[in-house]
Motif scaffolding. Structure first.
Motif, PDB file in Angstrom:
ATOM      1  N   TYR A 276       0.827  -1.207   0.000  1.00  0.00           N
ATOM      2  CA  TYR A 276       0.000   0.000   0.000  1.00  0.00           C
ATOM      3  C   TYR A 276       0.862   1.259   0.000  1.00  0.00           C
ATOM      4  N   SER A 277       2.049   1.154   0.587  1.00  0.00           N
ATOM      5  CA  SER A 277       2.993   2.272   0.552  1.00  0.00           C
ATOM      6  C   SER A 277       3.376   2.601  -0.884  1.00  0.00           C
ATOM      7  N   THR A 278       3.691   1.568  -1.652  1.00  0.00           N
ATOM      8  CA  THR A 278       4.043   1.762  -3.069  1.00  0.00           C
ATOM      9  C   THR A 278       2.870   2.360  -3.841  1.00  0.00           C
ATOM     10  N   GLU A 279       1.680   1.882  -3.541  1.00  0.00           N
ATOM     11  CA  GLU A 279       0.466   2.366  -4.211  1.00  0.00           C
ATOM     12  C   GLU A 279       0.231   3.848  -3.918  1.00  0.00           C
ATOM     13  N   LEU A 280       0.409   4.239  -2.662  1.00  0.00           N
ATOM     14  CA  LEU A 280       0.176   5.639  -2.287  1.00  0.00           C
ATOM     15  C   LEU A 280       1.250   6.557  -2.869  1.00  0.00           C
ATOM     16  N   THR A 281       2.453   6.055  -3.007  1.00  0.00           N
ATOM     17  CA  THR A 281       3.507   6.849  -3.643  1.00  0.00           C
ATOM     18  C   THR A 281       3.116   7.205  -5.081  1.00  0.00           C
ATOM     19  N   LYS A 282       2.538   6.245  -5.790  1.00  0.00           N
ATOM     20  CA  LYS A 282       2.079   6.497  -7.160  1.00  0.00           C
ATOM     21  C   LYS A 282       0.929   7.506  -7.176  1.00  0.00           C
ATOM     22  N   ILE A 283       0.057   7.429  -6.168  1.00  0.00           N
ATOM     23  CA  ILE A 283      -1.028   8.412  -6.065  1.00  0.00           C
ATOM     24  C   ILE A 283      -0.448   9.804  -5.836  1.00  0.00           C
ATOM     25  N   GLY A 284       0.591   9.880  -4.996  1.00  0.00           N
ATOM     26  CA  GLY A 284       1.265  11.164  -4.782  1.00  0.00           C
ATOM     27  C   GLY A 284       1.809  11.730  -6.083  1.00  0.00           C
ATOM     28  N   ASP A 285       2.337  10.848  -6.929  1.00  0.00           N
ATOM     29  CA  ASP A 285       2.833  11.293  -8.243  1.00  0.00           C
ATOM     30  C   ASP A 285       1.696  11.901  -9.077  1.00  0.00           C
ATOM     31  N   ASN A 286       0.499  11.317  -8.970  1.00  0.00           N
ATOM     32  CA  ASN A 286      -0.648  11.857  -9.714  1.00  0.00           C
ATOM     33  C   ASN A 286      -1.092  13.208  -9.163  1.00  0.00           C
ATOM     34  N   TRP A 287      -0.980  13.380  -7.845  1.00  0.00           N
ATOM     35  CA  TRP A 287      -1.259  14.695  -7.257  1.00  0.00           C
ATOM     36  C   TRP A 287      -0.274  15.734  -7.806  1.00  0.00           C
ATOM     37  N   ARG A 288       0.984  15.338  -7.930  1.00  0.00           N
ATOM     38  CA  ARG A 288       1.985  16.245  -8.467  1.00  0.00           C
ATOM     39  C   ARG A 288       1.705  16.570  -9.930  1.00  0.00           C
ATOM     40  N   ASN A 289       1.238  15.596 -10.677  1.00  0.00           N
ATOM     41  CA  ASN A 289       0.878  15.822 -12.081  1.00  0.00           C
ATOM     42  C   ASN A 289      -0.282  16.817 -12.179  1.00  0.00           C
ATOM     43  N   PHE A 290      -1.258  16.653 -11.297  1.00  0.00           N
ATOM     44  CA  PHE A 290      -2.367  17.610 -11.231  1.00  0.00           C
ATOM     45  C   PHE A 290      -1.843  19.012 -10.938  1.00  0.00           C
ATOM     46  N   ALA A 291      -0.931  19.117  -9.976  1.00  0.00           N
ATOM     47  CA  ALA A 291      -0.378  20.424  -9.607  1.00  0.00           C
ATOM     48  C   ALA A 291       0.388  21.058 -10.767  1.00  0.00           C
ATOM     49  N   TYR A 292       1.122  20.226 -11.490  1.00  0.00           N
ATOM     50  CA  TYR A 292       1.896  20.737 -12.623  1.00  0.00           C
ATOM     51  C   TYR A 292       0.972  21.392 -13.657  1.00  0.00           C
ATOM     52  N   HIS A 293      -0.096  20.697 -14.029  1.00  0.00           N
ATOM     53  CA  HIS A 293      -1.003  21.226 -15.060  1.00  0.00           C
ATOM     54  C   HIS A 293      -1.815  22.410 -14.531  1.00  0.00           C
ATOM     55  N   ALA A 294      -2.173  22.365 -13.250  1.00  0.00           N
ATOM     56  CA  ALA A 294      -2.907  23.494 -12.674  1.00  0.00           C
ATOM     57  C   ALA A 294      -2.038  24.750 -12.657  1.00  0.00           C
ATOM     58  N   ALA A 295      -0.762  24.582 -12.347  1.00  0.00           N
ATOM     59  CA  ALA A 295       0.152  25.724 -12.328  1.00  0.00           C
ATOM     60  C   ALA A 295       0.296  26.332 -13.722  1.00  0.00           C
ATOM     61  N   LEU A 314      -8.221  14.968 -13.827  1.00  0.00           N
ATOM     62  CA  LEU A 314      -6.967  14.564 -13.180  1.00  0.00           C
ATOM     63  C   LEU A 314      -7.148  14.468 -11.676  1.00  0.00           C
ATOM     64  N   LEU A 315      -7.893  15.417 -11.112  1.00  0.00           N
ATOM     65  CA  LEU A 315      -8.136  15.403  -9.673  1.00  0.00           C
ATOM     66  C   LEU A 315      -9.040  14.241  -9.281  1.00  0.00           C
ATOM     67  N   LYS A 316     -10.021  13.947 -10.119  1.00  0.00           N
ATOM     68  CA  LYS A 316     -10.912  12.818  -9.822  1.00  0.00           C
ATOM     69  C   LYS A 316     -10.170  11.487  -9.857  1.00  0.00           C
ATOM     70  N   ILE A 317      -9.153  11.402 -10.701  1.00  0.00           N
ATOM     71  CA  ILE A 317      -8.324  10.187 -10.716  1.00  0.00           C
ATOM     72  C   ILE A 317      -7.665   9.994  -9.352  1.00  0.00           C
ATOM     73  N   CYS A 318      -7.134  11.083  -8.793  1.00  0.00           N
ATOM     74  CA  CYS A 318      -6.538  11.011  -7.448  1.00  0.00           C
ATOM     75  C   CYS A 318      -7.585  10.574  -6.429  1.00  0.00           C
ATOM     76  N   GLY A 319      -8.778  11.149  -6.536  1.00  0.00           N
ATOM     77  CA  GLY A 319      -9.845  10.816  -5.589  1.00  0.00           C
ATOM     78  C   GLY A 319     -10.254   9.356  -5.658  1.00  0.00           C
ATOM     79  N   ARG A 320     -10.406   8.839  -6.872  1.00  0.00           N
ATOM     80  CA  ARG A 320     -10.808   7.438  -7.020  1.00  0.00           C
ATOM     81  C   ARG A 320      -9.718   6.495  -6.509  1.00  0.00           C
ATOM     82  N   GLN A 321      -8.474   6.819  -6.803  1.00  0.00           N
ATOM     83  CA  GLN A 321      -7.376   5.965  -6.352  1.00  0.00           C
ATOM     84  C   GLN A 321      -7.257   5.966  -4.819  1.00  0.00           C
TER      85      GLN A 321
END
Length: 334
Positions: A276-295, A314-321
């Motif tokens: 689950y740690s590995t899974e959440l790290t990937k979710i964190g990467d998606n949050w960063r991707n969202f931040a990049y495009h929002a910026a 992109l944000l909903k992907i983070c939410g679902r994951q």
């Protein structure tokens, strides 16, 4: 007063860092990720009807003070926490505790912390730091987000501790008064995970927990239709500011909680927590991707630009994951 033997460690975030540093001073070997996880620091909230500096409030962590109190409770650490109405009484109380050799955690505004570069000082009233001594009139400070110890003049510390605006620190200070030999780290980890799952999955209102991620996603989609272009960009910019720059630490908190799950998995010899740690790290990467495009939307870049609709998805992907992950964590057998 002479400098006490306080060891400063730099950390990723303020309250989890202060918690770890205060407990380490008392002989409790605890990392920042472990303090963050046991304290159930991970959260999400979007409150569109509460404006902070003119824009809707968004938070990626639990309310200030909760991490320290929960870690203390779960590890059977005795603490004292207090707020004040008068600055003079708050400073005298601080001096009295420092005179005993105890480091003291405090809440204050980043704007008045003169040891920080001016570019990093803004009106954020929920920053945690430690005073561990006093030399002449200056206070010796351990701020976990900077590399080394520093110091601050009393008049500036007063301004920080009694800054106006939401939330008002009101001179809040806290410190450890006693520890127990009967700490049960495994039980504390279990309690921390269960509470995080509860707060992320169970709130009945749409402004808190996992539901709030989808609420914000829908709001972002509506921004260009309901707001002038500049205001829409400002709203998105504040979401990113709260995620990447301020102590609510969005994606960074996902990585921190992932580090907690990894450490907990090693301590408890549980492969599922490591997965689950590995899974959440990937979710964190998606949050960063969202931040990049929002910026890029906020700064009106001309290339690699997504629409507000795409940003919402992109944000909903983070939410679902995250929903899937915390559902699995909630079903863990202990």
């Amino acid at each position: 007063m002479s400098e006490e033997k306080f060891i400063h460690y730099q950390h990723a975030h303020c309250e989890s860092g202060v918690t770890a540093n205060l407990l380490r001073h008392e002989g409790i070997d605890i990392s920042e990720p472990m303090a963050f996880g046991i304290g159930a620091g991970l959260f999400f909230g979007h409150i569109p009807f509460v404006k902070i500096n003119g824009v809707p409030g968004t938070t990626y962590r639990i309310w200030p003070g909760a991490i320290f109190k929960r870690v203390a409770q779960r590890l059977q650490v005795k603490i004292h926490a207090e707020k004040f109405r008068e600055p003079s009484k708050a400073m005298q109380a601080l001096d009295d505790v420092l005179a005993t050799g105890k480091p003291v955690g405090m809440l204050g505004s980043v704007f008045y912390l003169t040891y920080l570069p001016e570019a990093f000082r803004f009106h954020f009233n929920a920053h945690n730091l430690i005073a561990y001594g006093k030399e002449s009139t200056e206070y010796l400070i351990s701020d976990p987000i900077i590399e080394d110890v520093t110091r601050i003049a009393p008049e500036d510390l007063v301004k920080s501790r009694f800054a106006k605006g939401a939330p008002e620190p009101k001179g809040y200070m806290y410190y450890v008064t006693g520890t127990s030999k009967d700490m049960n780290m495994a039980k504390a980890i279990e309690q921390g995970i269960k509470q995080t799952c509860f707060f992320m999955l169970s709130p009945p209102v749409p402004w808190f927990g996992n539901k709030a991620i989808f609420l914000l996603a829908d709001r972002i989609k509506s921004y260009p239709k309901k707001l002038p272009p500049r205001k829409a960009a400002q709203y998105v910019g504040n979401v990113i500011r709260m995620q990447e720059e301020i102590g609510t630490g969005g994606a960074g908190f996902r990585y921190l909680y992932a580090a907690f799950l990894q450490e907990a998995g090693q301590l408890l010899k549980r492969d599922d927590l490591a997965e689950y740690s590995t899974e959440l790290t990937k979710i964190g990467d998606n949050w960063r991707n969202f931040a990049y495009h929002a910026a890029r939307i906020m700064k009106e870049r001309t290339t690699d630009l997504v629409s507000y609709d795409e940003l919402s998805e992109l944000l909903k992907i983070c939410g679902r994951q995250e929903q899937e992950l915390f559902e699995k964590l909630r079903k863990l057998k202990w």
